[in-house]
Design a protein around this motif. Sequence first.
Motif, PDB file in Angstrom:
ATOM      1  N   ALA A  76       0.839  -1.205   0.000  1.00  0.00           N
ATOM      2  CA  ALA A  76       0.000   0.000   0.000  1.00  0.00           C
ATOM      3  C   ALA A  76       0.871   1.251   0.000  1.00  0.00           C
ATOM      4  O   ALA A  76       1.987   1.253   0.536  1.00  0.00           O
ATOM      5  N   ASP A  77       0.347   2.330  -0.590  1.00  0.00           N
ATOM      6  CA  ASP A  77       1.135   3.564  -0.623  1.00  0.00           C
ATOM      7  C   ASP A  77       0.469   4.728   0.087  1.00  0.00           C
ATOM      8  O   ASP A  77       0.878   5.876  -0.065  1.00  0.00           O
ATOM      9  N   ASP A  78      -0.585   4.439   0.872  1.00  0.00           N
ATOM     10  CA  ASP A  78      -1.124   5.474   1.750  1.00  0.00           C
ATOM     11  C   ASP A  78      -1.707   4.799   2.983  1.00  0.00           C
ATOM     12  O   ASP A  78      -1.940   3.581   3.013  1.00  0.00           O
ATOM     13  N   LEU A  79      -1.937   5.592   4.020  1.00  0.00           N
ATOM     14  CA  LEU A  79      -2.359   5.040   5.306  1.00  0.00           C
ATOM     15  C   LEU A  79      -3.736   4.382   5.248  1.00  0.00           C
ATOM     16  O   LEU A  79      -3.974   3.373   5.917  1.00  0.00           O
ATOM     17  N   ASP A  80      -4.634   4.946   4.444  1.00  0.00           N
ATOM     18  CA  ASP A  80      -5.965   4.343   4.356  1.00  0.00           C
ATOM     19  C   ASP A  80      -5.885   2.919   3.811  1.00  0.00           C
ATOM     20  O   ASP A  80      -6.538   1.998   4.324  1.00  0.00           O
ATOM     21  N   GLU A  81      -5.082   2.746   2.761  1.00  0.00           N
ATOM     22  CA  GLU A  81      -4.917   1.409   2.196  1.00  0.00           C
ATOM     23  C   GLU A  81      -4.229   0.478   3.189  1.00  0.00           C
ATOM     24  O   GLU A  81      -4.587  -0.708   3.304  1.00  0.00           O
ATOM     25  N   LYS A 202      -6.806   4.192  -8.713  1.00  0.00           N
ATOM     26  CA  LYS A 202      -5.554   4.895  -8.462  1.00  0.00           C
ATOM     27  C   LYS A 202      -4.425   4.395  -9.350  1.00  0.00           C
ATOM     28  O   LYS A 202      -3.556   5.168  -9.749  1.00  0.00           O
TER      29      LYS A 202
END
Length: 240
Positions: A76-81, A202
């Motif tokens: 993942a490349d963001d905190l939500d993911e 994305k």
Amino acid sequence: MSDTPAAPEPPIADASLVGQLKAACADDWSAYTGHSFVRQLAKGTLPEASFRHYLIQDYLFLIHFARAYALAVYKADDLDEMRESAGAVEALLNTEMRLHVQYCERWGLSEADMRATPEARATMAYTRYVLEAGHAGDLLDLLVALAPCACGYGEIGAHLLADPATRLDGNPYRDWIELYGGPDFQQVSRKAVAQIDRVAAKRAGREPARTDRWPALCRLFRDATRLEADFWQMGLDRSG
């Protein structure tokens, strides 16, 4: 105004990426979701030894399934993911596997016995394929390889529960059918479909089927779907 209740929302919408992949791999998807193992479950005629063998291997599969979602956290490349995939790991390790063990105990299977059982070749082939897809590709590749399991069981359960030909009364596998066809797992499947759509938007745009990623995504989905069918066959044959 009609008093007829609205039809339940399907776990896999046709317009979703998973729905499009299903349509592109329709024959393989039908062979998986309509496999003889599933049909015999619905009739209650599946040999108990085949179901027990499947349950053991499914326990071993879930261990690697949790590893795959742990890999999804890394990919993942963001905190939500990251949080979404981490939530799946937590649910698998601390809820789903515990429930699986409790269910297996009713069939005379202990967790220690299941842990001590060697993985069948079909289990190894499927789980290693998914993990390799995740290591070699990005988060979208990994989630597409996971989709036949994460989303497919919900579709199978919903179909069996709604099909008037399914025998529930006196069916030794009724609990299994009602688990995967029930509202809790249907929500799990819909969340998995929605996660794939968000990640696809994305990484491949709003219309992945129109991009150069589409052939590779179809190949991943088709291969994983075939491996799911092989997993059913392993259970049916009680093969190692």
